[in-house]
Motif scaffolding. Sequence first.
Motif, short mmCIF file in Angstrom:
data_model
loop_
_atom_site.label_atom_id
_atom_site.label_comp_id
_atom_site.label_asym_id
_atom_site.label_seq_id
_atom_site.Cartn_x
_atom_site.Cartn_y
_atom_site.Cartn_z
N LEU A 97 -10.77 -2.92 -93.95
CA LEU A 97 -9.48 -3.35 -92.82
C LEU A 97 -9.78 -3.42 -91.27
CD1 LEU A 97 -6.50 -3.52 -92.49
CD2 LEU A 97 -6.30 -1.16 -92.54
N THR A 98 -10.49 -2.53 -90.81
CA THR A 98 -10.88 -2.66 -89.46
C THR A 98 -11.40 -3.79 -88.77
OG1 THR A 98 -12.74 -1.25 -89.46
CG2 THR A 98 -10.43 -0.01 -89.01
N SER A 99 -12.43 -4.15 -89.84
CA SER A 99 -13.15 -5.62 -89.53
C SER A 99 -12.23 -6.73 -89.18
CB SER A 99 -14.09 -5.82 -90.55
OG SER A 99 -13.31 -5.97 -91.74
N LEU A 100 -10.98 -6.57 -89.54
CA LEU A 100 -9.99 -7.63 -89.33
C LEU A 100 -9.70 -7.72 -88.11
CD1 LEU A 100 -7.81 -7.73 -92.73
CD2 LEU A 100 -9.67 -9.30 -92.07
N PHE A 101 -9.72 -6.48 -87.58
CA PHE A 101 -9.38 -6.61 -85.83
C PHE A 101 -10.72 -6.58 -85.04
CE2 PHE A 101 -5.87 -4.95 -88.23
CZ PHE A 101 -4.90 -5.52 -87.71
N GLY A 102 -11.86 -6.89 -85.62
CA GLY A 102 -12.69 -7.14 -84.55
C GLY A 102 -13.02 -8.62 -84.37
N GLN A 103 -13.85 -9.21 -83.62
CA GLN A 103 -14.14 -10.44 -83.46
C GLN A 103 -15.70 -10.58 -83.35
OE1 GLN A 103 -12.06 -12.82 -84.38
NE2 GLN A 103 -10.34 -11.50 -84.24
N ASP A 104 -16.43 -10.97 -84.27
CA ASP A 104 -18.02 -11.13 -84.22
C ASP A 104 -18.24 -12.58 -83.47
OD1 ASP A 104 -17.35 -13.09 -86.02
OD2 ASP A 104 -18.79 -11.85 -87.69
N GLY A 105 -17.27 -13.28 -83.24
CA GLY A 105 -17.59 -14.67 -82.63
C GLY A 105 -17.39 -14.33 -80.81
N GLY A 106 -17.08 -13.19 -80.75
CA GLY A 106 -16.78 -12.89 -79.24
C GLY A 106 -15.48 -13.38 -78.61
N TRP A 107 -15.45 -13.69 -77.23
CA TRP A 107 -13.91 -14.02 -76.93
C TRP A 107 -13.50 -15.24 -77.28
CZ3 TRP A 107 -13.33 -18.04 -73.80
CH2 TRP A 107 -14.22 -18.93 -73.12
N SER A 108 -14.54 -16.33 -77.33
CA SER A 108 -14.11 -17.49 -77.77
C SER A 108 -13.59 -17.55 -79.12
CB SER A 108 -15.23 -18.39 -77.59
OG SER A 108 -16.48 -18.30 -78.43
N GLY A 109 -14.29 -17.02 -80.11
CA GLY A 109 -13.93 -16.78 -81.47
C GLY A 109 -12.69 -15.96 -81.73
#
Length: 181
Positions: free
Chosen positions: A76-88
Amino acid sequence: MAVSTTIPYIVILAAAMFAGIRSMQAADNKRVPALTVTVALLLAGSLIFQLTHPGFLNEIERNKHELTTGQWWRLLTSLFGQDGGWSGGIVNIAFLFALGRLAEPTLGRKRWLLFFFGTGILAQFVGLSFQPVGAGNSAANFGLAAGLLVSYAIAAEKMSGYTPLVLALIAGIFLLVQNDI
Protein backbone atom coordinates in the motif's frame (compact mmCIF):
# COMPACT_ATOMS: atom_id res chain seq x y z
CA MET A 1 10.45 4.09 -21.09
CA ALA A 2 10.97 3.26 -24.76
CA VAL A 3 9.00 4.99 -27.50
CA SER A 4 7.55 1.62 -28.50
CA THR A 5 5.84 1.35 -25.10
CA THR A 6 5.08 5.05 -24.62
CA ILE A 7 2.59 5.15 -27.48
CA PRO A 8 0.41 2.29 -26.12
CA TYR A 9 0.34 3.98 -22.70
CA ILE A 10 -0.86 7.19 -24.32
CA VAL A 11 -3.49 5.28 -26.33
CA ILE A 12 -4.87 3.61 -23.19
CA LEU A 13 -4.96 6.87 -21.22
CA ALA A 14 -6.53 8.79 -24.13
CA ALA A 15 -9.18 6.10 -24.64
CA ALA A 16 -9.99 6.09 -20.92
CA MET A 17 -10.20 9.88 -20.82
CA PHE A 18 -12.49 9.88 -23.87
CA ALA A 19 -14.68 7.27 -22.18
CA GLY A 20 -14.75 9.30 -18.98
CA ILE A 21 -15.63 12.54 -20.74
CA ARG A 22 -18.45 10.83 -22.64
CA SER A 23 -19.74 9.27 -19.41
CA MET A 24 -19.61 12.62 -17.60
CA GLN A 25 -21.47 14.31 -20.45
CA ALA A 26 -24.17 11.67 -20.20
CA ALA A 27 -24.40 12.07 -16.42
CA ASP A 28 -24.04 15.89 -16.45
CA ASN A 29 -22.40 15.74 -13.01
CA LYS A 30 -20.79 18.94 -11.71
CA ARG A 31 -19.81 17.76 -8.20
CA VAL A 32 -16.29 18.57 -6.95
CA PRO A 33 -14.16 15.38 -7.07
CA ALA A 34 -13.23 15.55 -3.37
CA LEU A 35 -11.78 12.03 -3.21
CA THR A 36 -9.55 12.65 -6.23
CA VAL A 37 -8.37 15.98 -4.84
CA THR A 38 -7.66 14.40 -1.43
CA VAL A 39 -5.60 11.51 -2.85
CA ALA A 40 -3.75 13.86 -5.23
CA LEU A 41 -2.86 16.15 -2.30
CA LEU A 42 -1.69 13.15 -0.24
CA LEU A 43 0.50 12.04 -3.14
CA ALA A 44 1.87 15.56 -3.60
CA GLY A 45 2.65 15.84 0.11
CA SER A 46 4.32 12.44 0.08
CA LEU A 47 6.38 13.44 -2.97
CA ILE A 48 7.55 16.66 -1.29
CA PHE A 49 8.42 14.74 1.88
CA GLN A 50 10.26 12.10 -0.17
CA LEU A 51 12.29 14.74 -2.00
CA THR A 52 13.23 16.60 1.19
CA HIS A 53 13.93 13.54 3.37
CA PRO A 54 16.47 11.17 1.82
CA GLY A 55 15.75 7.59 2.77
CA PHE A 56 11.95 8.02 3.03
CA LEU A 57 11.38 6.24 -0.29
CA ASN A 58 13.39 3.25 1.02
CA GLU A 59 11.01 3.00 3.96
CA ILE A 60 7.79 2.88 1.92
CA GLU A 61 8.67 1.36 -1.47
CA ARG A 62 7.79 -2.12 -2.67
CA ASN A 63 10.76 -4.29 -1.74
CA LYS A 64 10.62 -8.05 -2.24
CA HIS A 65 13.11 -8.78 0.52
CA GLU A 66 11.29 -6.58 3.06
CA LEU A 67 7.93 -8.10 2.08
CA THR A 68 9.26 -11.59 2.78
CA THR A 69 10.16 -10.43 6.30
CA GLY A 70 6.54 -9.48 6.99
CA GLN A 71 6.36 -5.84 5.85
CA TRP A 72 3.18 -6.36 3.76
CA TRP A 73 2.11 -2.75 4.32
CA ARG A 74 4.64 -1.82 1.62
CA LEU A 75 2.14 -3.00 -1.01
CA LEU A 76 0.00 0.00 0.00
CA THR A 77 2.63 2.55 0.99
CA SER A 78 4.54 2.04 -2.25
CA LEU A 79 1.60 3.71 -4.02
CA PHE A 80 2.54 6.93 -2.20
CA GLY A 81 6.22 6.91 -3.17
CA GLN A 82 7.61 7.87 -6.56
CA ASP A 83 10.66 5.99 -7.82
CA GLY A 84 10.71 8.28 -10.86
CA GLY A 85 11.63 11.28 -8.71
CA TRP A 86 9.94 14.65 -9.01
CA SER A 87 9.24 14.38 -12.76
CA GLY A 88 7.65 10.93 -12.47
CA GLY A 89 5.70 12.08 -9.44
CA ILE A 90 4.33 15.17 -11.18
CA VAL A 91 3.25 13.13 -14.22
CA ASN A 92 1.61 10.47 -12.03
CA ILE A 93 -0.24 13.06 -9.94
CA ALA A 94 -1.37 14.96 -13.05
CA PHE A 95 -2.74 11.77 -14.63
CA LEU A 96 -4.39 10.82 -11.34
CA PHE A 97 -6.15 14.18 -11.27
CA ALA A 98 -7.21 13.94 -14.94
CA LEU A 99 -8.46 10.35 -14.69
CA GLY A 100 -9.76 10.59 -11.12
CA ARG A 101 -11.76 13.72 -11.91
CA LEU A 102 -13.56 11.74 -14.63
CA ALA A 103 -13.76 8.46 -12.72
CA GLU A 104 -15.18 9.80 -9.46
CA PRO A 105 -18.56 10.93 -10.82
CA THR A 106 -18.67 8.04 -13.32
CA LEU A 107 -17.81 5.20 -10.94
CA GLY A 108 -18.79 6.69 -7.59
CA ARG A 109 -16.42 6.99 -4.66
CA LYS A 110 -16.58 3.38 -3.46
CA ARG A 111 -15.73 1.95 -6.89
CA TRP A 112 -13.11 4.69 -7.37
CA LEU A 113 -11.40 3.47 -4.19
CA LEU A 114 -11.73 -0.16 -5.31
CA PHE A 115 -10.27 0.46 -8.77
CA PHE A 116 -7.46 2.74 -7.55
CA PHE A 117 -6.30 0.84 -4.47
CA GLY A 118 -7.36 -2.65 -5.61
CA THR A 119 -5.47 -2.52 -8.89
CA GLY A 120 -2.66 -0.48 -7.33
CA ILE A 121 -1.99 -3.04 -4.60
CA LEU A 122 -2.44 -5.96 -7.01
CA ALA A 123 0.01 -4.34 -9.45
CA GLN A 124 2.55 -3.81 -6.66
CA PHE A 125 2.27 -7.52 -5.85
CA VAL A 126 2.62 -8.57 -9.50
CA GLY A 127 5.46 -6.06 -9.94
CA LEU A 128 7.55 -8.10 -7.50
CA SER A 129 8.21 -10.56 -10.35
CA PHE A 130 9.36 -7.89 -12.82
CA GLN A 131 10.85 -5.18 -10.63
CA PRO A 132 11.42 -6.36 -7.03
CA VAL A 133 11.97 -2.81 -5.75
CA GLY A 134 9.86 0.17 -6.80
CA ALA A 135 7.13 2.64 -6.03
CA GLY A 136 4.53 4.81 -7.73
CA ASN A 137 0.85 5.17 -8.39
CA SER A 138 0.87 4.75 -12.18
CA ALA A 139 -0.63 1.25 -11.98
CA ALA A 140 -3.39 2.59 -9.73
CA ASN A 141 -4.01 5.31 -12.32
CA PHE A 142 -4.40 2.59 -14.94
CA GLY A 143 -6.89 0.95 -12.57
CA LEU A 144 -9.01 4.10 -12.78
CA ALA A 145 -8.56 4.04 -16.57
CA ALA A 146 -9.83 0.45 -16.59
CA GLY A 147 -12.81 1.47 -14.49
CA LEU A 148 -13.67 4.22 -16.96
CA LEU A 149 -13.33 1.84 -19.89
CA VAL A 150 -15.52 -0.80 -18.21
CA SER A 151 -18.13 1.81 -17.41
CA TYR A 152 -18.01 3.01 -21.00
CA ALA A 153 -18.28 -0.56 -22.32
CA ILE A 154 -21.47 -1.07 -20.34
CA ALA A 155 -22.98 2.07 -21.86
CA ALA A 156 -21.24 1.95 -25.29
CA GLU A 157 -24.37 1.12 -27.24
CA LYS A 158 -25.95 4.35 -26.00
CA MET A 159 -22.87 6.39 -26.88
CA SER A 160 -20.51 6.52 -29.82
CA GLY A 161 -19.45 2.91 -30.14
CA TYR A 162 -16.58 0.69 -29.16
CA THR A 163 -13.58 2.40 -30.78
CA PRO A 164 -11.89 3.55 -27.51
CA LEU A 165 -12.30 0.07 -26.05
CA VAL A 166 -10.75 -1.65 -29.06
CA LEU A 167 -7.81 0.80 -29.12
CA ALA A 168 -7.18 0.35 -25.39
CA LEU A 169 -7.38 -3.44 -25.70
CA ILE A 170 -4.89 -3.51 -28.61
CA ALA A 171 -2.50 -1.22 -26.73
CA GLY A 172 -2.82 -3.33 -23.56
CA ILE A 173 -2.09 -6.56 -25.45
CA PHE A 174 0.96 -4.91 -27.03
CA LEU A 175 2.28 -3.91 -23.60
CA LEU A 176 1.76 -7.46 -22.27
CA VAL A 177 3.66 -8.91 -25.21
CA GLN A 178 6.48 -6.42 -24.49
CA ASN A 179 6.50 -7.53 -20.78
CA ASP A 180 5.82 -3.93 -19.80
CA ILE A 181 3.22 -3.88 -17.09
